[in-house]
Design a protein around this motif. Structure first.
Motif, PDB file in Angstrom:
ATOM      1  N   GLU A  96      50.676  58.306  59.692  1.00  0.00           N
ATOM      2  CA  GLU A  96      49.620  57.679  58.895  1.00  0.00           C
ATOM      3  C   GLU A  96      49.966  56.229  58.577  1.00  0.00           C
ATOM      4  OE1 GLU A  96      47.526  58.135  54.476  1.00  0.00           O
ATOM      5  OE2 GLU A  96      48.884  59.684  55.223  1.00  0.00           O
ATOM      6  N   LEU A  97      51.204  55.988  58.196  1.00  0.00           N
ATOM      7  CA  LEU A  97      51.612  54.626  57.849  1.00  0.00           C
ATOM      8  C   LEU A  97      51.528  53.684  59.043  1.00  0.00           C
ATOM      9  CD1 LEU A  97      54.652  55.472  55.563  1.00  0.00           C
ATOM     10  CD2 LEU A  97      52.528  54.376  54.844  1.00  0.00           C
ATOM     11  N   CYS A  98      51.604  54.238  60.247  1.00  0.00           N
ATOM     12  CA  CYS A  98      51.568  53.410  61.454  1.00  0.00           C
ATOM     13  C   CYS A  98      50.167  53.280  62.053  1.00  0.00           C
ATOM     14  CB  CYS A  98      52.516  53.979  62.507  1.00  0.00           C
ATOM     15  SG  CYS A  98      54.249  53.962  61.982  1.00  0.00           S
ATOM     16  N   LEU A  99      49.146  53.796  61.343  1.00  0.00           N
ATOM     17  CA  LEU A  99      47.770  53.697  61.835  1.00  0.00           C
ATOM     18  C   LEU A  99      47.289  52.254  61.807  1.00  0.00           C
ATOM     19  CD1 LEU A  99      45.985  56.708  60.097  1.00  0.00           C
ATOM     20  CD2 LEU A  99      46.451  56.457  62.540  1.00  0.00           C
ATOM     21  N   LEU A 100      46.421  51.904  62.747  1.00  0.00           N
ATOM     22  CA  LEU A 100      45.774  50.599  62.727  1.00  0.00           C
ATOM     23  C   LEU A 100      44.793  50.537  61.569  1.00  0.00           C
ATOM     24  CD1 LEU A 100      45.023  50.149  66.521  1.00  0.00           C
ATOM     25  CD2 LEU A 100      46.441  48.622  65.165  1.00  0.00           C
ATOM     26  N   PRO A 101      44.699  49.399  60.869  1.00  0.00           N
ATOM     27  CA  PRO A 101      43.696  49.270  59.813  1.00  0.00           C
ATOM     28  C   PRO A 101      42.286  49.252  60.395  1.00  0.00           C
ATOM     29  CG  PRO A 101      44.764  47.158  60.240  1.00  0.00           C
ATOM     30  CD  PRO A 101      45.502  48.180  61.063  1.00  0.00           C
ATOM     31  N   ASP A 102      41.293  49.518  59.540  1.00  0.00           N
ATOM     32  CA  ASP A 102      39.904  49.554  60.010  1.00  0.00           C
ATOM     33  C   ASP A 102      39.447  48.205  60.552  1.00  0.00           C
ATOM     34  OD1 ASP A 102      39.682  52.201  59.302  1.00  0.00           O
ATOM     35  OD2 ASP A 102      38.915  51.756  57.298  1.00  0.00           O
ATOM     36  N   GLU A 103      39.876  47.145  59.898  1.00  0.00           N
ATOM     37  CA  GLU A 103      39.478  45.799  60.303  1.00  0.00           C
ATOM     38  C   GLU A 103      40.648  45.096  60.972  1.00  0.00           C
ATOM     39  OE1 GLU A 103      36.478  44.574  60.102  1.00  0.00           O
ATOM     40  OE2 GLU A 103      35.709  46.372  59.117  1.00  0.00           O
ATOM     41  N   PRO A 104      40.428  44.446  62.116  1.00  0.00           N
ATOM     42  CA  PRO A 104      41.520  43.706  62.762  1.00  0.00           C
ATOM     43  C   PRO A 104      42.053  42.625  61.825  1.00  0.00           C
ATOM     44  CG  PRO A 104      39.602  43.878  64.211  1.00  0.00           C
ATOM     45  CD  PRO A 104      39.167  44.340  62.853  1.00  0.00           C
ATOM     46  N   LEU A 105      43.362  42.441  61.848  1.00  0.00           N
ATOM     47  CA  LEU A 105      44.000  41.445  60.995  1.00  0.00           C
ATOM     48  C   LEU A 105      44.566  40.310  61.824  1.00  0.00           C
ATOM     49  CD1 LEU A 105      45.999  43.849  58.669  1.00  0.00           C
ATOM     50  CD2 LEU A 105      43.983  42.545  58.032  1.00  0.00           C
ATOM     51  N   ALA A 106      44.520  39.125  61.246  1.00  0.00           N
ATOM     52  CA  ALA A 106      45.196  38.005  61.895  1.00  0.00           C
ATOM     53  C   ALA A 106      46.696  38.219  61.789  1.00  0.00           C
ATOM     54  CB  ALA A 106      44.804  36.696  61.205  1.00  0.00           C
ATOM     55  N   ARG A 107      47.421  37.728  62.764  1.00  0.00           N
ATOM     56  CA  ARG A 107      48.881  37.833  62.717  1.00  0.00           C
ATOM     57  C   ARG A 107      49.418  37.056  61.531  1.00  0.00           C
ATOM     58  NH1 ARG A 107      51.319  41.820  65.759  1.00  0.00           N
ATOM     59  NH2 ARG A 107      50.267  41.973  67.765  1.00  0.00           N
ATOM     60  N   ALA A 108      50.415  37.621  60.875  1.00  0.00           N
ATOM     61  CA  ALA A 108      51.056  36.916  59.765  1.00  0.00           C
ATOM     62  C   ALA A 108      51.933  35.801  60.308  1.00  0.00           C
ATOM     63  CB  ALA A 108      51.906  37.890  58.953  1.00  0.00           C
ATOM     64  N   SER A 109      52.415  34.966  59.395  1.00  0.00           N
ATOM     65  CA  SER A 109      53.320  33.917  59.823  1.00  0.00           C
ATOM     66  C   SER A 109      54.595  34.551  60.366  1.00  0.00           C
ATOM     67  CB  SER A 109      53.654  33.006  58.642  1.00  0.00           C
ATOM     68  OG  SER A 109      54.439  33.698  57.709  1.00  0.00           O
ATOM     69  N   SER A 110      55.287  33.807  61.200  1.00  0.00           N
ATOM     70  CA  SER A 110      56.482  34.344  61.853  1.00  0.00           C
ATOM     71  C   SER A 110      57.584  34.655  60.849  1.00  0.00           C
ATOM     72  CB  SER A 110      56.990  33.341  62.898  1.00  0.00           C
ATOM     73  OG  SER A 110      57.282  32.102  62.279  1.00  0.00           O
ATOM     74  N   SER A 111      57.439  34.169  59.607  1.00  0.00           N
ATOM     75  CA  SER A 111      58.476  34.404  58.611  1.00  0.00           C
ATOM     76  C   SER A 111      58.363  35.790  57.963  1.00  0.00           C
ATOM     77  CB  SER A 111      58.428  33.319  57.524  1.00  0.00           C
ATOM     78  OG  SER A 111      57.183  33.355  56.862  1.00  0.00           O
ATOM     79  N   THR A 112      57.242  36.473  58.145  1.00  0.00           N
ATOM     80  CA  THR A 112      57.079  37.806  57.563  1.00  0.00           C
ATOM     81  C   THR A 112      58.002  38.792  58.261  1.00  0.00           C
ATOM     82  OG1 THR A 112      54.757  37.333  57.071  1.00  0.00           O
ATOM     83  CG2 THR A 112      55.436  39.635  57.020  1.00  0.00           C
ATOM     84  N   THR A 113      58.697  39.604  57.467  1.00  0.00           N
ATOM     85  CA  THR A 113      59.657  40.541  58.039  1.00  0.00           C
ATOM     86  C   THR A 113      59.324  41.968  57.610  1.00  0.00           C
ATOM     87  OG1 THR A 113      61.183  40.459  56.167  1.00  0.00           O
ATOM     88  CG2 THR A 113      61.452  38.770  57.892  1.00  0.00           C
ATOM     89  N   PRO A 114      59.817  42.970  58.342  1.00  0.00           N
ATOM     90  CA  PRO A 114      59.614  44.363  57.929  1.00  0.00           C
ATOM     91  C   PRO A 114      60.141  44.649  56.529  1.00  0.00           C
ATOM     92  CG  PRO A 114      60.329  44.294  60.215  1.00  0.00           C
ATOM     93  CD  PRO A 114      60.456  42.896  59.683  1.00  0.00           C
ATOM     94  N   THR A 115      61.295  44.065  56.175  1.00  0.00           N
ATOM     95  CA  THR A 115      61.856  44.348  54.858  1.00  0.00           C
ATOM     96  C   THR A 115      60.995  43.769  53.729  1.00  0.00           C
ATOM     97  OG1 THR A 115      63.340  42.448  55.153  1.00  0.00           O
ATOM     98  CG2 THR A 115      64.256  44.631  55.573  1.00  0.00           C
ATOM     99  N   GLN A 116      60.328  42.643  53.982  1.00  0.00           N
ATOM    100  CA  GLN A 116      59.415  42.091  52.977  1.00  0.00           C
ATOM    101  C   GLN A 116      58.239  43.037  52.743  1.00  0.00           C
ATOM    102  OE1 GLN A 116      58.530  38.330  54.809  1.00  0.00           O
ATOM    103  NE2 GLN A 116      60.127  37.242  53.690  1.00  0.00           N
ATOM    104  N   ILE A 117      57.724  43.610  53.803  1.00  0.00           N
ATOM    105  CA  ILE A 117      56.611  44.554  53.687  1.00  0.00           C
ATOM    106  C   ILE A 117      57.051  45.803  52.929  1.00  0.00           C
ATOM    107  CG2 ILE A 117      55.103  46.093  55.031  1.00  0.00           C
ATOM    108  CD1 ILE A 117      55.179  43.821  57.202  1.00  0.00           C
ATOM    109  N   LEU A 118      58.227  46.307  53.268  1.00  0.00           N
ATOM    110  CA  LEU A 118      58.727  47.507  52.601  1.00  0.00           C
ATOM    111  C   LEU A 118      58.980  47.262  51.117  1.00  0.00           C
ATOM    112  CD1 LEU A 118      61.230  48.707  55.338  1.00  0.00           C
ATOM    113  CD2 LEU A 118      59.169  49.931  54.613  1.00  0.00           C
ATOM    114  N   ALA A 119      59.549  46.109  50.777  1.00  0.00           N
ATOM    115  CA  ALA A 119      59.810  45.797  49.367  1.00  0.00           C
ATOM    116  C   ALA A 119      58.506  45.707  48.586  1.00  0.00           C
ATOM    117  CB  ALA A 119      60.598  44.498  49.246  1.00  0.00           C
ATOM    118  N   ALA A 120      57.486  45.065  49.175  1.00  0.00           N
ATOM    119  CA  ALA A 120      56.191  44.946  48.503  1.00  0.00           C
ATOM    120  C   ALA A 120      55.548  46.323  48.321  1.00  0.00           C
ATOM    121  CB  ALA A 120      55.279  44.027  49.309  1.00  0.00           C
TER     122      ALA A 120
END
Length: 202
Positions: A96-120
Motif C-alpha cells: 500500500e505504501l508503494c502505491l502510485l498516488p491518484d494524481e501524477p506528481l512532479a519530481r522533487a528536487s534532487s536533494s530530497t532523500t528517502p530518510t527525509q520522507i520517512l522522518a516526515a
C-alpha cells in the motif's frame, strides 16, 4: 533508514490493530475504521507522495526497505504461528505504501532523500495520534502506541553510532521546518526534546 522504516510501519500497524480487548477496557470503544483512516492517512500520504517524487534509484531503495522489513516481520510471525495463521497485513501495508498516488506528481528536487520522507511520515503519524481528540482515539490507547514506538526508537538509537543520533535529530528538525499545519508543526518542533533525543536549544 531501518529505524524510521520500522517506526512508520509499526505506527500504522498499531493504529490499524487498535481494538478493545479484555474486560479491563470497560466501555472503551477502540478506534473506528474512519478514525484509523484519519490517524494513519497523513503519514501514508507523505510516504506515497514522497516515494513517487524521488529519483528512480531512491524510489526503489525506499520501496525495498519497506518490503524487506515487512517480509522479515511476516517471516517471524510464520515461525511462531505457522504459515496459515501468520499475519499478512505487514506485507499488504508495504504494498500500500508503494502505491502510485491518484494524481501524477512532479519530481522533487534532487536533494530530497528517502530518510527525509520517512522522518516526515514518522512525525506526522505520531502527531496525528497526539493531536487527536478522545472521540477518535482513547487517551490510554494513544499513550500506549506513542510510548511503545518512541521507546523502540530510543532503544534502537542507543545501539547506533552517535552520528546516527545527530542525523535523526537533523531530519526531525528539517521535517518540522517544512510542516505546514500549525498544530503539527508545534508538535514536530518539540519532539526531539520531548523524548530526550536532543537537549533544549540543540
Amino acid at each position: 533508514m531501518h529505524i524510521l522504516t520500522e517506526g512508520v510501519l509499526g505506527l500504522i500497524a498499531a493504529i490499524r490493530s487498535c481494538d478493545p480487548s479484555g474486560d479491563d477496557r470497560g466501555a472503551r470503544a477502540g478506534i473506528s475504521a474512519e478514525g484509523k483512516a484519519r490517524l494513519a492517512g497523513r503519514g501514508i500520504r507523505i510516504v506515497q507522495d514522497g516515494l513517487h517524487s524521488l529519483a528512480d534509484d531512491d524510489q526503489q531503495e525506499l520501496a525495498r526497505a519497506f518490503r524487506r522489513l515487512a517480509g522479515a516481520i511476516h517471516s517471524q510471525d510464520m515461525a511462531c504461528r505457522g504459515f496459515w495463521a501468520a499475519d499478512r497485513s505487514p506485507l499488504e501495508l508495504a504494498d500500500e505504501l508503494c502505491l502510485l498516488p491518484d494524481e501524477p506528481l512532479a519530481r522533487a528536487s534532487s536533494s530530497t532523500t528517502p530518510t527525509q520522507i520517512l522522518a516526515a511520515a514518522y512525525l506526522a503519524l505520531l502527531g496525528s495520534i497526539e493531536l487527536a481528540d478522545e472521540d477518535t482515539i482513547d487517551r490510554h490507547d494513544a499513550v500506549e502506541i506513542t510510548s511503545a514506538w518512541t521507546g523502540t526508537l530510543l532503544r534502537r538509537l542507543a545501539q547506533a553510532p552517535a552520528e546516527d543520533r545527530q542525523e535523526l535529530i537533523h531530519l526531525f528538525q528539517q521535517a518540522a521546518r517544512e510542516e505546514t499545519d500549525p498544530a503539527h508543526k508545534a508538535f514536530a518542533s518539540g519532539f526531539p526534546e520531548t523524548i530526550a533525543l536532543a537537549e533544549e536549544g540543540d
